[in-house]
Structures are given as C-alpha cells and as structure tokens.
Design a protein around this motif. Structure first.
Motif, PDB file in Angstrom:
ATOM      1  N   GLY A 204       0.780  -1.232   0.043  1.00 28.08           N
ATOM      2  CA  GLY A 204      -0.185  -0.038   0.074  1.00 28.08           C
ATOM      3  C   GLY A 204       0.749   1.328   0.236  1.00 28.08           C
ATOM      4  O   GLY A 204       0.341   2.295   0.443  1.00 28.08           O
ATOM      5  N   LEU A 205       1.947   1.150  -0.406  1.00 27.41           N
ATOM      6  CA  LEU A 205       2.977   2.304  -0.479  1.00 27.41           C
ATOM      7  C   LEU A 205       2.857   2.929  -1.780  1.00 27.41           C
ATOM      8  O   LEU A 205       3.166   2.542  -2.754  1.00 27.41           O
ATOM      9  N   ALA A 206       2.426   4.141  -1.891  1.00 27.02           N
ATOM     10  CA  ALA A 206       2.443   4.986  -2.953  1.00 27.02           C
ATOM     11  C   ALA A 206       3.634   5.188  -3.847  1.00 27.02           C
ATOM     12  O   ALA A 206       4.911   5.286  -2.959  1.00 27.02           O
ATOM     13  N   PRO A 207       3.566   5.305  -5.096  1.00 27.89           N
ATOM     14  CA  PRO A 207       4.976   5.428  -5.693  1.00 27.89           C
ATOM     15  C   PRO A 207       5.594   6.621  -5.484  1.00 27.89           C
ATOM     16  O   PRO A 207       6.926   6.639  -5.470  1.00 27.89           O
ATOM     17  N   ASP A 208       4.953   7.499  -4.917  1.00 32.13           N
ATOM     18  CA  ASP A 208       5.716   8.914  -4.378  1.00 32.13           C
ATOM     19  C   ASP A 208       6.007   8.965  -3.027  1.00 32.13           C
ATOM     20  O   ASP A 208       6.435  10.050  -2.433  1.00 32.13           O
ATOM     21  N   ALA A 209       5.902   7.834  -2.217  1.00 28.19           N
ATOM     22  CA  ALA A 209       5.946   7.879  -0.688  1.00 28.19           C
ATOM     23  C   ALA A 209       7.458   8.079  -0.769  1.00 28.19           C
ATOM     24  O   ALA A 209       8.336   7.775  -1.502  1.00 28.19           O
ATOM     25  N   GLY A 210       7.856   8.516   0.657  1.00 27.99           N
ATOM     26  CA  GLY A 210       9.148   9.017   0.876  1.00 27.99           C
ATOM     27  C   GLY A 210      10.394   7.664   1.177  1.00 27.99           C
ATOM     28  O   GLY A 210       9.784   6.653   1.036  1.00 27.99           O
ATOM     29  N   PRO A 211      11.133   8.162   1.929  1.00 31.55           N
ATOM     30  CA  PRO A 211      11.957   7.101   2.483  1.00 31.55           C
ATOM     31  C   PRO A 211      11.588   6.031   3.143  1.00 31.55           C
ATOM     32  O   PRO A 211      10.667   6.512   4.318  1.00 31.55           O
ATOM     33  N   ILE A 212      11.753   4.945   3.495  1.00 37.11           N
ATOM     34  CA  ILE A 212      11.097   3.885   4.295  1.00 37.11           C
ATOM     35  C   ILE A 212      12.157   3.370   5.410  1.00 37.11           C
ATOM     36  O   ILE A 212      13.366   2.963   5.070  1.00 37.11           O
ATOM     37  N   VAL A 213      11.585   3.249   6.539  1.00 33.17           N
ATOM     38  CA  VAL A 213      12.375   2.722   7.765  1.00 33.17           C
ATOM     39  C   VAL A 213      11.768   1.288   7.908  1.00 33.17           C
ATOM     40  O   VAL A 213      10.455   1.455   8.097  1.00 33.17           O
ATOM     41  N   MET A 214      12.558   0.467   7.952  1.00 33.31           N
ATOM     42  CA  MET A 214      12.148  -1.188   8.223  1.00 33.31           C
ATOM     43  C   MET A 214      12.524  -1.504   9.483  1.00 33.31           C
ATOM     44  O   MET A 214      13.691  -1.254  10.317  1.00 33.31           O
ATOM     45  N   MET A 215      11.768  -2.220  10.515  1.00 32.75           N
ATOM     46  CA  MET A 215      12.064  -2.907  11.548  1.00 32.75           C
ATOM     47  C   MET A 215      11.356  -4.184  11.654  1.00 32.75           C
ATOM     48  O   MET A 215      10.268  -4.465  11.096  1.00 32.75           O
ATOM     49  N   ILE A 216      12.082  -5.194  12.385  1.00 36.41           N
ATOM     50  CA  ILE A 216      11.630  -6.592  12.331  1.00 36.41           C
ATOM     51  C   ILE A 216      11.969  -7.034  14.004  1.00 36.41           C
ATOM     52  O   ILE A 216      12.897  -6.825  14.354  1.00 36.41           O
ATOM     53  N   GLY A 217      10.922  -7.700  14.441  1.00 38.34           N
ATOM     54  CA  GLY A 217      11.057  -8.022  15.715  1.00 38.34           C
ATOM     55  C   GLY A 217       9.358  -8.387  16.424  1.00 38.34           C
ATOM     56  O   GLY A 217       8.645  -7.790  15.795  1.00 38.34           O
ATOM     57  N   ARG A 218       9.411  -9.187  17.265  1.00 40.70           N
ATOM     58  CA  ARG A 218       8.331  -9.848  17.808  1.00 40.70           C
ATOM     59  C   ARG A 218       7.689  -8.542  18.521  1.00 40.70           C
ATOM     60  O   ARG A 218       8.326  -7.462  18.946  1.00 40.70           O
ATOM     61  N   LEU A 219       6.454  -8.366  18.518  1.00 44.88           N
ATOM     62  CA  LEU A 219       5.770  -7.207  18.921  1.00 44.88           C
ATOM     63  C   LEU A 219       5.649  -7.212  20.603  1.00 44.88           C
ATOM     64  O   LEU A 219       4.595  -7.427  21.110  1.00 44.88           O
ATOM     65  N   VAL A 220       6.939  -7.174  21.184  1.00 48.28           N
ATOM     66  CA  VAL A 220       6.979  -6.912  22.739  1.00 48.28           C
ATOM     67  C   VAL A 220       7.612  -5.586  23.098  1.00 48.28           C
ATOM     68  O   VAL A 220       8.225  -4.968  22.056  1.00 48.28           O
ATOM     69  N   ARG A 221       7.306  -5.104  24.148  1.00 45.18           N
ATOM     70  CA  ARG A 221       7.930  -3.749  24.664  1.00 45.18           C
ATOM     71  C   ARG A 221       9.643  -3.715  24.457  1.00 45.18           C
ATOM     72  O   ARG A 221       9.851  -2.818  24.149  1.00 45.18           O
TER      73      ARG A 221
END
Length: 397
Positions: free
Chosen positions: A197-214
């Motif tokens: 769902g990212l538009a072609p003109d979306a800006g830079p992307i930050v990615m994170m991977i990890g279990r959804l825990v605090r």
C-alpha cells in the motif's frame, strides 16, 4: 554403521525455524541423524518436511517450576528411549533443563549456544547474580559453550560460567547470497511497495523486524518516527513481526494504539509475521532495531547484507555488529529523542545512506556469513568427538 543421532533443543519451534535450520541442515548433510525437541507450534510440520525428526516437548518460557518439571520428564523419556550422541541446547530455560537431563542420561557430547544471556547490565543486581548462578550451574552439565557475541564470551569467562578453553564466540550469520539487494529488480521492488500500500511517491522507508513486545523498543520507535515525520512527512515505516503466545507480553494492542494516537495510522504499516524478509528489506532505505536487550540480532545482519544502514541501540550484540558512523548509528536504549535524530540524519541524506549501506554489506560478507558460523561449530564438535573417542559421521552414513 548407523548415523550418530543429534538432538537440537530449544523452547519453541519459531526459534528452530528462523535461527537453527542452517546448522541443522549442515549437520544432516554431514551425516548426522538430526532431531529437534521443542514446544510445538505453527512451524513443526514444516521442520519435519525438511528431514528432521521432531519431538514435541512442553517447554514453557516462564517461572512455572511444575511446567519445567513436566518438560524435564518428557525430555528424559526421550533421551532414555533414543541413543543420542549429541544434545545441543538453545534458549535460556530449555537449555537449563536440557543440559542437566542430557548429562544425567549420559549423552556423550552436550553443547550449549547462548544466543544472548538472559541477564544483562540493566537488570537489578540481585536478579543478575541469580541468573549468572543459574548459567554456572547449567554449564557444569555441558562440554562446551558457544556464544554469539564476543561480549557474552568475555562475560562467561569472567563470571565463571565456562573456562576460556571450553567456550568460543561464533558470531551470528545469514545466507549472504540470499540477502543481496541486487537480486530484486526495480519492477519487483515496485510490486512489493504496491502490495504494502505504499504510493509510488512515498518518501524514504524505515524498516524494523521484531516480535511485538515492549523490549524490542516499539514505543520508542513510534515516538522517534513521529518526530522524524514532522520534518519528513513523506517518510514511511514498515514494521514486521507478531507477538508469540509464549512471550507473556500483551503489548501488541498497546503498540497499535500508540501508533494511532501519534497520528501514524497512514504512515506506519504493520505486516505481521512474514517469510519473505529479503524481498521486504529490498524496498527499505534504513533499518532500525531499538531493542533494550539482544544477544546477537540476526535481523541487523540481514539488513547489513541487503546494503542498508542500521540505527540501533547501545546494547550487547548490536554494538558489535554496527560500527557507529561507518555502517550506521548507535544511540542509547530507550531514548526516543536520540533515535529520532539518528533516523533523521539518514533519512535526509541519500548519499550517506548509500555510503553506510555499502560499508554494512562489506562488513556482513566479511564477518557474518553463516557458513563460517556453522564451520566453527562443526570444528568444535569434531574436536570433542576425538577427545571422547567417538566416530565422526560420513556424509554417506
């Protein structure tokens, strides 16, 4: 002569699927009859289909002593029924149980890999001493200790968990050929962006991977990303992961709510668990892991191999993988302001991202190729087999 049986032990099948499979495959190819003992879950059938004999053991990641007794009893029955030559234990609670039970059942070779000791510098002193004492006790029932980080190795020797001659830091590794940015064409990357769902003109992307825990630092990340978007409103974040039933952390709903409360509903994408991590990393510009506690996080190595600069926290493992100012930025844990500053620095500067990303790839290739990590473990196992007069298998066994 039948192939010697080797049992890998970990708390949950998630760990085996995501972290142990390359080693298990190498051991299978070397001629071992490779088994796995863990708590069953969504990955158990797939692990069996890869050629591993799987034994469900009711491990619990908790302080429930009765549950641990049940797990020990089930593992003891298995070890008395099957003549294993090697037991290789992973994860804190499962390893404490497995090392003791394996030694009592006279398994010839008992190994333990510390993927990150449960104790850490931010822990209360009394609790830290207690967990160090547990590790000393557990390792008395094993022949050798592998740590992933050099820092954990130094700690293990200093705290008397294992002597230097019976411990080795092996690092962590990934399939360097699988995690390559240039595997994915511009068209493939565009399709991945569209799927999310990212538009072609979306800006830079930050990615994170990890279990959804605090403790993975999601709340700090959201606070930091909200600050970064004040200057770069086109920036987007893709967060990959889910909470496990065994986590005993009900923060997932709070994480979603916090993202909405910060006005990030349209700029942060939660994908849930995914099995196509290289394809997703191929569309990222920056990788972030703001954890409070880690061992030697593989996701950082995956991102580095994909030519991404990394923003992470000043904790063991992370500070060993990332070179501050060269392959990324290191900030204090639980400091959303510092995290926002580091993210902004990279999100604003494409040339700096490219420079750090290229350095990150070189570092990953040099230090974190999983073939080197596996070879180090097999070398130690061969030495222990020779010490104990055991026959090393052949690939034709």
């Amino acid at each position: 002569m039948p192939a010697p049986a080797l049992l890998q032990v970990c708390a949950v099948d998630f760990t085996a699927w995501h972290f142990l499979r390359p080693l298990m495959r190498a051991q299978l190819e070397a001629g071992f009859d490779v088994h796995l003992a863990c708590r069953p879950g969504a990955y158990l059938d797939a692990l069996g289909q890869e050629g591993f004999t799987v034994h469900p053991i009711p491990f619990e990641r908790s302080y429930d002593l009765l549950a641990h007794w049940r797990a020990a009893r089930a593992l003891r029955k298995l070890l008395r029924r099957e003549p294993f030559t090697v037991v290789h234990a992973h994860t804190p609670i499962a390893s404490l149980i497995a090392r003791r039970v394996a030694r009592r059942c006279r398994v010839p070779v008992v190994l333990y890999t510390a993927h990150g000791f449960y104790f850490h510098d931010a822990m209360a002193p009394r609790a830290r001493r207690f967990h160090i004492a547990l590790e000393r006790w557990g390792q008395r029932h094993a022949d050798f200790l592998f740590t992933q980080s050099r820092e954990d190795l130094e700690t293990a020797v200093r705290e008397g968990i294992a002597p230097a001659a019976r411990a080795r830091a092996i690092g962590n590794g990934v399939d360097i050929d699988r995690f390559r940015q240039w595997r994915f064409s511009a068209e493939e990357r565009a399709a991945t962006r569209a799927e999310l769902g990212l538009a072609p003109d979306a800006g830079p992307i930050v990615m994170m991977i990890g279990r959804l825990v605090r403790e993975k630092g999601y709340f700090e990340f959201l606070e930091a990303f909200a600050r970064a978007r004040e200057e770069l409103p086109a920036a987007r974040a893709v967060l990959i992961g889910e909470a496990l039933a065994s986590d005993h952390d009900a923060s997932a709903a709070e994480i979603f709510a916090r993202a909405e409360a910060l006005g990030l509903k349209d700029s942060v994408i939660f994908t849930g668990a995914r099995r196509d991590i290289p394809r997703l990393l191929a569309i990222a510009d920056v990788y972030c892991l703001p954890s409070w506690r880690e061992g030697m996080p593989r996701s950082i190595i995956e991102a580095m191999a994909m030519t991404l600069p990394v923003v992470t926290t000043d904790i063991r493992g992370c500070r060993e993988e990332v070179v501050d100012g060269e392959t990324g930025r290191i900030v204090p844990a639980r400091d959303s302001a510092a995290l926002a500053g580091a993210l902004l620095e990279l999100l604003r500067d494409e040339a700096l991202r490219r420079q750090m990303g290229a350095a990150a790839r070189r570092r990953a290739v040099e230090l974190y190729d999983e073939r080197k990590v596996i070879a180090a473990q097999m070398e130690v196992m061969q030495r222990l087999f020779a010490e104990k007069g055991l026959a090393w298998p052949t690939a034709e066994a």
